[in-house]
Design a protein around this motif. Structure first.
Motif, PDB file in Angstrom:
ATOM      1  N   CYS A  39       3.026  14.088   2.237  1.00  0.00           N
ATOM      2  CA  CYS A  39       2.914  13.024   1.178  1.00  0.00           C
ATOM      3  C   CYS A  39       3.892  13.998  -0.012  1.00  0.00           C
ATOM      4  O   CYS A  39       4.595  13.708  -0.580  1.00  0.00           O
ATOM      5  N   ASP A  41       1.731  15.832  -1.646  1.00  0.00           N
ATOM      6  CA  ASP A  41       0.494  16.468  -3.411  1.00  0.00           C
ATOM      7  C   ASP A  41       0.556  17.739  -3.324  1.00  0.00           C
ATOM      8  O   ASP A  41       0.562  18.399  -2.154  1.00  0.00           O
ATOM      9  N   CYS A  64       0.995  11.230  -5.263  1.00  0.00           N
ATOM     10  CA  CYS A  64       1.178  10.071  -5.124  1.00  0.00           C
ATOM     11  C   CYS A  64       0.260   9.776  -6.218  1.00  0.00           C
ATOM     12  O   CYS A  64      -0.928  10.227  -6.666  1.00  0.00           O
ATOM     13  N   CYS A 125      -4.305  12.121   1.556  1.00  0.00           N
ATOM     14  CA  CYS A 125      -3.855  11.290  -0.131  1.00  0.00           C
ATOM     15  C   CYS A 125      -5.110  11.771  -0.491  1.00  0.00           C
ATOM     16  O   CYS A 125      -5.651  11.967  -2.283  1.00  0.00           O
TER      17      CYS A 125
HETATM   18 ZN    ZN Z   1      -0.110  11.422  -1.178  1.00  0.00          ZN
END
Ligand code: ZN
Length: 147
Positions: A39, A41, A64, A125
């Motif tokens: 992602c 992150d 995110c 996440c």
């Molecule tokens: Zn994420």
């Protein structure tokens, strides 16, 4: 159920917009970095551990809404807790977002992240901050990756 979901969404968005305990901790004696390449992150967790108590905790990061809100909620949940409680809470949280919790009330506000269970890619996440926390507690120098 619809309304409950909206409420959860609200808490996540609020913590993403106004993260609690955000920024480096001046008297940190443990810290670790985590990265979720799926992602993008990134999280840095700072701890001030005295004896077996988490006296201070903060984080910095980008990514995110789920990753940032999860980190923010984690710092709120763990401040003042014992190291043993921190490990136990991570175990409960991990259950919540992977297979569902028998007792979501025990997790307090962290329960708002239960919905990620339906989205396996989001589980990384939601747990990034916690894996990073574990690394900081263990004083591991290697950055954490969810991969
Ligand atoms: Zn994420």
């Amino acid at each position: 159920m619809r309304e409950l979901r909206d409420l959860y969404q609200e808490v996540i968005l609020d913590h993403n917009r106004r993260p609690r305990n955000f920024g480096a901790l001046a008297d940190a004696n443990r810290q670790a970095e985590g990265y979720n390449p799926l992602c993008g992150d990134r999280i840095q967790v700072f701890l001030h551990v005295e004896g077996d108590q988490v006296q201070g905790i903060s984080f910095e990061g980008t990514g995110c809404a789920i990753s940032q809100a999860s980190a923010s909620l984690m710092t709120e949940a763990l401040k003042g807790k014992s190291v043993a409680d921190a490990h136990a809470l991570f175990a409960s949280f991990h259950d919540l977002v992977t297979r569902g919790s028998d007792d979501p009330d025990r997790l307090g506000k962290l329960a708002v992240l239960a919905g990620v269970r339906e989205f396996p890619i989001r589980v990384k996440c939601a747990t990034l901050a916690w894996h990073t926390l574990e690394a900081a507690l263990a004083k591991r120098d290697q950055p954490v990756s969810t991969e």
